[in-house]
Design a protein around this motif. Structure first.
Motif, PDB file in Angstrom:
ATOM      1  N   ARG A  45       2.911  -9.554   3.130  1.00 47.33           N
ATOM      2  CA  ARG A  45       3.825  -8.565   2.559  1.00 47.33           C
ATOM      3  C   ARG A  45       3.918  -8.690   1.033  1.00 47.33           C
ATOM      4  NH1 ARG A  45       7.161 -10.006   6.872  1.00 47.33           N
ATOM      5  NH2 ARG A  45       8.957 -10.527   5.602  1.00 47.33           N
ATOM      6  N   LEU A  46       2.771  -8.973   0.415  1.00 52.02           N
ATOM      7  CA  LEU A  46       2.715  -9.090  -1.041  1.00 52.02           C
ATOM      8  C   LEU A  46       2.004  -7.901  -1.684  1.00 52.02           C
ATOM      9  CD1 LEU A  46       1.893 -12.899  -1.467  1.00 52.02           C
ATOM     10  CD2 LEU A  46       4.071 -11.751  -1.916  1.00 52.02           C
ATOM     11  N   THR A  47       1.697  -6.892  -0.884  1.00 52.68           N
ATOM     12  CA  THR A  47       1.053  -5.696  -1.439  1.00 52.68           C
ATOM     13  C   THR A  47       1.942  -5.031  -2.477  1.00 52.68           C
ATOM     14  OG1 THR A  47      -0.012  -5.367   0.709  1.00 52.68           O
ATOM     15  CG2 THR A  47      -0.062  -3.528  -0.837  1.00 52.68           C
ATOM     16  N   GLY A  48       3.231  -4.916  -2.167  1.00 54.63           N
ATOM     17  CA  GLY A  48       4.171  -4.287  -3.100  1.00 54.63           C
ATOM     18  C   GLY A  48       4.253  -4.998  -4.439  1.00 54.63           C
ATOM     19  N   PRO A  49       4.465  -6.329  -4.451  1.00 51.91           N
ATOM     20  CA  PRO A  49       4.509  -7.024  -5.740  1.00 51.91           C
ATOM     21  C   PRO A  49       3.220  -6.893  -6.554  1.00 51.91           C
ATOM     22  CG  PRO A  49       5.521  -8.375  -4.051  1.00 51.91           C
ATOM     23  CD  PRO A  49       4.927  -7.194  -3.348  1.00 51.91           C
ATOM     24  N   LEU A  50       2.045  -6.915  -5.898  1.00 51.67           N
ATOM     25  CA  LEU A  50       0.808  -6.789  -6.657  1.00 51.67           C
ATOM     26  C   LEU A  50       0.679  -5.385  -7.252  1.00 51.67           C
ATOM     27  CD1 LEU A  50      -1.775  -7.921  -7.754  1.00 51.67           C
ATOM     28  CD2 LEU A  50      -2.898  -7.407  -5.563  1.00 51.67           C
ATOM     29  N   LEU A  51       1.020  -4.373  -6.493  1.00 52.35           N
ATOM     30  CA  LEU A  51       0.968  -3.011  -7.040  1.00 52.35           C
ATOM     31  C   LEU A  51       1.966  -2.843  -8.186  1.00 52.35           C
ATOM     32  CD1 LEU A  51       0.612  -0.881  -3.779  1.00 52.35           C
ATOM     33  CD2 LEU A  51      -1.101  -1.163  -5.584  1.00 52.35           C
ATOM     34  N   ALA A  52       3.133  -3.474  -8.070  1.00 53.43           N
ATOM     35  CA  ALA A  52       4.121  -3.403  -9.151  1.00 53.43           C
ATOM     36  C   ALA A  52       3.617  -4.128 -10.390  1.00 53.43           C
ATOM     37  CB  ALA A  52       5.446  -4.006  -8.685  1.00 53.43           C
ATOM     38  N   ALA A  53       2.950  -5.272 -10.183  1.00 56.96           N
ATOM     39  CA  ALA A  53       2.381  -6.011 -11.313  1.00 56.96           C
ATOM     40  C   ALA A  53       1.302  -5.186 -12.011  1.00 56.96           C
ATOM     41  CB  ALA A  53       1.812  -7.348 -10.838  1.00 56.96           C
ATOM     42  N   ALA A  55       1.123  -1.881 -12.020  1.00 51.59           N
ATOM     43  CA  ALA A  55       1.778  -0.755 -12.690  1.00 51.59           C
ATOM     44  C   ALA A  55       2.394  -1.168 -14.020  1.00 51.59           C
ATOM     45  CB  ALA A  55       2.848  -0.161 -11.776  1.00 51.59           C
ATOM     46  N   SER A  56       2.814  -2.442 -14.110  1.00 48.27           N
ATOM     47  CA  SER A  56       3.420  -2.931 -15.358  1.00 48.27           C
ATOM     48  C   SER A  56       2.378  -3.412 -16.357  1.00 48.27           C
ATOM     49  CB  SER A  56       4.385  -4.074 -15.047  1.00 48.27           C
ATOM     50  OG  SER A  56       3.671  -5.220 -14.617  1.00 48.27           O
ATOM     51  N   GLY A  57       1.101  -3.429 -15.958  1.00 50.13           N
ATOM     52  CA  GLY A  57       0.038  -3.861 -16.847  1.00 50.13           C
ATOM     53  C   GLY A  57      -0.224  -5.348 -16.840  1.00 50.13           C
ATOM     54  N   ASP A  58       0.357  -6.075 -15.910  1.00 49.36           N
ATOM     55  CA  ASP A  58       0.186  -7.531 -15.871  1.00 49.36           C
ATOM     56  C   ASP A  58      -1.081  -7.958 -15.153  1.00 49.36           C
ATOM     57  OD1 ASP A  58       2.490  -7.947 -17.289  1.00 49.36           O
ATOM     58  OD2 ASP A  58       3.748  -8.226 -15.527  1.00 49.36           O
ATOM     59  N   VAL A  59      -1.733  -7.056 -14.441  1.00 45.63           N
ATOM     60  CA  VAL A  59      -2.995  -7.371 -13.785  1.00 45.63           C
ATOM     61  C   VAL A  59      -3.760  -6.067 -13.613  1.00 45.63           C
ATOM     62  CG1 VAL A  59      -2.051  -7.115 -11.437  1.00 45.63           C
ATOM     63  CG2 VAL A  59      -4.058  -8.558 -11.810  1.00 45.63           C
ATOM     64  N   GLU A  60      -5.062  -6.159 -13.666  1.00 46.69           N
ATOM     65  CA  GLU A  60      -5.899  -4.969 -13.505  1.00 46.69           C
ATOM     66  C   GLU A  60      -6.562  -5.007 -12.140  1.00 46.69           C
ATOM     67  OE1 GLU A  60      -9.626  -2.637 -15.706  1.00 46.69           O
ATOM     68  OE2 GLU A  60      -8.691  -4.394 -16.653  1.00 46.69           O
ATOM     69  N   LEU A  61      -6.457  -3.911 -11.424  1.00 43.46           N
ATOM     70  CA  LEU A  61      -7.069  -3.793 -10.106  1.00 43.46           C
ATOM     71  C   LEU A  61      -8.279  -2.872 -10.183  1.00 43.46           C
ATOM     72  CD1 LEU A  61      -3.864  -3.179  -7.931  1.00 43.46           C
ATOM     73  CD2 LEU A  61      -4.874  -5.374  -8.589  1.00 43.46           C
ATOM     74  N   SER A  62      -9.288  -3.176  -9.398  1.00 43.53           N
ATOM     75  CA  SER A  62     -10.416  -2.258  -9.304  1.00 43.53           C
ATOM     76  C   SER A  62      -9.953  -0.989  -8.583  1.00 43.53           C
ATOM     77  CB  SER A  62     -11.557  -2.904  -8.522  1.00 43.53           C
ATOM     78  OG  SER A  62     -11.195  -3.045  -7.149  1.00 43.53           O
ATOM     79  N   PRO A  63     -10.578   0.133  -8.836  1.00 45.21           N
ATOM     80  CA  PRO A  63     -10.184   1.368  -8.141  1.00 45.21           C
ATOM     81  C   PRO A  63     -10.249   1.226  -6.620  1.00 45.21           C
ATOM     82  CG  PRO A  63     -11.631   1.872  -9.987  1.00 45.21           C
ATOM     83  CD  PRO A  63     -11.626   0.386  -9.846  1.00 45.21           C
ATOM     84  N   GLU A  64     -11.244   0.477  -6.135  1.00 43.89           N
ATOM     85  CA  GLU A  64     -11.390   0.311  -4.688  1.00 43.89           C
ATOM     86  C   GLU A  64     -10.231  -0.493  -4.115  1.00 43.89           C
ATOM     87  OE1 GLU A  64     -15.141   1.140  -6.654  1.00 43.89           O
ATOM     88  OE2 GLU A  64     -13.698  -0.500  -6.933  1.00 43.89           O
ATOM     89  N   LEU A  65      -9.866  -1.590  -4.769  1.00 38.37           N
ATOM     90  CA  LEU A  65      -8.762  -2.421  -4.281  1.00 38.37           C
ATOM     91  C   LEU A  65      -7.444  -1.663  -4.373  1.00 38.37           C
ATOM     92  CD1 LEU A  65      -7.568  -5.057  -3.249  1.00 38.37           C
ATOM     93  CD2 LEU A  65      -7.488  -5.885  -5.626  1.00 38.37           C
ATOM     94  N   GLU A  66      -7.228  -0.965  -5.484  1.00 38.60           N
ATOM     95  CA  GLU A  66      -5.971  -0.238  -5.644  1.00 38.60           C
ATOM     96  C   GLU A  66      -5.820   0.830  -4.562  1.00 38.60           C
ATOM     97  OE1 GLU A  66      -3.328   1.950  -9.112  1.00 38.60           O
ATOM     98  OE2 GLU A  66      -5.466   1.582  -9.440  1.00 38.60           O
ATOM     99  N   ALA A  67      -6.891   1.556  -4.279  1.00 35.99           N
ATOM    100  CA  ALA A  67      -6.825   2.595  -3.248  1.00 35.99           C
ATOM    101  C   ALA A  67      -6.525   1.989  -1.888  1.00 35.99           C
ATOM    102  CB  ALA A  67      -8.141   3.364  -3.209  1.00 35.99           C
ATOM    103  N   ASP A  68      -7.152   0.856  -1.591  1.00 36.64           N
ATOM    104  CA  ASP A  68      -6.919   0.173  -0.316  1.00 36.64           C
ATOM    105  C   ASP A  68      -5.471  -0.283  -0.216  1.00 36.64           C
ATOM    106  OD1 ASP A  68      -7.104  -1.197   2.067  1.00 36.64           O
ATOM    107  OD2 ASP A  68      -8.673  -2.574   1.412  1.00 36.64           O
ATOM    108  N   LEU A  69      -4.954  -0.878  -1.289  1.00 40.19           N
ATOM    109  CA  LEU A  69      -3.581  -1.386  -1.266  1.00 40.19           C
ATOM    110  C   LEU A  69      -2.563  -0.248  -1.160  1.00 40.19           C
ATOM    111  CD1 LEU A  69      -3.703  -4.210  -3.979  1.00 40.19           C
ATOM    112  CD2 LEU A  69      -3.859  -4.425  -1.492  1.00 40.19           C
ATOM    113  N   VAL A  70      -2.809   0.840  -1.860  1.00 37.43           N
ATOM    114  CA  VAL A  70      -1.884   1.981  -1.789  1.00 37.43           C
ATOM    115  C   VAL A  70      -1.815   2.517  -0.367  1.00 37.43           C
ATOM    116  CG1 VAL A  70      -1.565   4.389  -2.488  1.00 37.43           C
ATOM    117  CG2 VAL A  70      -2.061   2.649  -4.213  1.00 37.43           C
ATOM    118  N   GLU A  71      -2.964   2.615   0.294  1.00 37.39           N
ATOM    119  CA  GLU A  71      -2.982   3.112   1.672  1.00 37.39           C
ATOM    120  C   GLU A  71      -2.226   2.165   2.605  1.00 37.39           C
ATOM    121  OE1 GLU A  71      -6.183   4.517   5.129  1.00 37.39           O
ATOM    122  OE2 GLU A  71      -6.891   3.814   3.174  1.00 37.39           O
TER     123      GLU A  71
END
Length: 367
Positions: A45-53, A55-71
């Motif tokens: 249940r850490l998907t939310g904190p990583l997406l929030a991080a 969004a705040s610019g504290d970590v960069e996600l690849s487009p593939e990982l971000e799309a997977d996590l959002v889903e």
């Protein structure tokens, strides 16, 4: 000099600690774009904190990982919405049945009262703290809604007197964990339950106000759940407690006197140690308190025994019996040794099995 490559474990710990004092930056492992890593984030249940991080610019996600996590997060939040709809329905049913004194605890309360945003803190079921005198009514309401229990009550009146919780599951798979007390065993027995209902916080779902534990009680419950809920504390539970400890309004001067009323100083101290050890989160006020707090060896033994045995019948069940009144002790031990026929059948046990198990705990076989 070889550069250190982040492992999935260290990355998960850094995500759990994101935004908290002393936390290191998030460095994703090389395999972060593989589905297995996103699956672990969802499981913890850490998907939310990583997406929030991100969004705040504290970590960069690849487009593939971000799309997977959002889903994945979208699916988790849809489930949370279903849980909250069920909570509204149960609240209406409680009122129609004459009222059930209760507070919302754990997931929904944390999401609405303590998270950066409710969408960051997902949860899997609904936990309610129900006043002991209303446990039977609450169970009856849930079963009337189609809820099923894993097994029959151990003996008539056992749940409202001794059980930690009762868990009806509704036909759509939604579980309602109806807690009589926030913790099992001796540590739950010691909690002055009336105090938990005396000064609640509140939050709204769909325009309906729900009571929740006060902030200092949420901190203590978080510590109890983290330390006593499982031998392997979940990262999200570590994050929950770390967030409370980092709240400047919840320093030792506010929380420790309450912990002493619970006779839970050792539980609090050992939970604070876990947060520092696993997440590296250290709040100066709590570091100072912990440095001056001396653990009672007997309390440590009971904590470790509780963590090792969990809900199974073991020595921890006798720890709580020793602190009961003579009348309660007799009723409690009788229920352990001589459960109802329905309870035995639901658990595929024979009468002699229950009695033999208790005798084995009281008089363990010589080595």
């Amino acid at each position: 000099m070889t550069a250190t490559v982040a492992s999935p474990e260290t990355a998960l710990q850094a995500i759990a600690a994101w935004g908290l004092p002393g936390a290191s930056g998030i460095e994703l492992p090389p395999e972060s774009d593989e589905p297995g890593f996103a699956g672990r984030l969802q499981q913890t249940r850490l998907t939310g904190p990583l997406l929030a991080a991100a969004a705040s610019g504290d970590v960069e996600l690849s487009p593939e990982l971000e799309a997977d996590l959002v889903e994945r997060q979208h699916g988790a939040l849809l489930w949370c919405i279903q849980l909250e709809v069920r909570l509204l329905e149960v609240r209406e049913a409680f009122d129609a049945a004459g009222g059930v004194e209760h507070l919302v605890i754990k997931g929904p309360a944390i999401a609405h009262l303590d998270a950066l945003d409710p969408s960051v803190r997902t949860f899997a079921d609904v936990d309610l703290l129900v006043a002991a005198h209303d446990i039977d009514r609450a169970v009856a309401v849930l079963t009337a809604m189609g809820g099923t229990l894993p097994w029959a009550e151990r003996r008539n009146g056992f749940d409202r007197r001794f059980a930690k919780s009762v868990t009806p599951t509704l036909p759509d798979g939604v579980e309602f964990d109806l807690h009589r007390t926030p913790a099992d065993g001796v540590f739950g027995h010691r909690i002055p339950l009336d105090r938990l209902f005396a000064d609640p916080d509140h939050f709204e779902i769909g325009g309906v106000s729900f009571g929740a534990l006060s902030s200092k009680h949420r901190l203590l419950h978080s510590a109890y759940h983290l330390l006593l809920g499982s031998p392997q504390p979940a990262l999200m539970n570590l994050r929950d407690l770390a967030g409370y400890l980092a709240n400047g309004e919840l320093g030792p001067d506010v929380v420790v006197p309450e912990a002493e009323l619970w006779r839970g100083g050792a539980v609090l101290a050992m939970a604070v140690d876990l947060v520092a050890e696993r997440l590296g989160v250290k709040v100066p006020a709590w570091v100072k308190w912990r440095a001056g707090y001396r653990l009672d060896p007997d309390e440590v033994v009971m904590v470790e025994r509780h963590r090792r045995e969990g809900s199974s019948l073991g020595r921890a069940k006798l720890d709580v019996a020793r602190e009961m009144s003579l009348r309660d002790r007799a009723a409690y031990l009788t229920a352990l040794a001589w459960p109802s026929k329905a309870h035995l059948e639901d658990r595929s046990l024979r009468r002699r099995d229950a009695l033999a198990s208790l005798i084995g705990v009281v008089r363990p076989a010589p080595r």
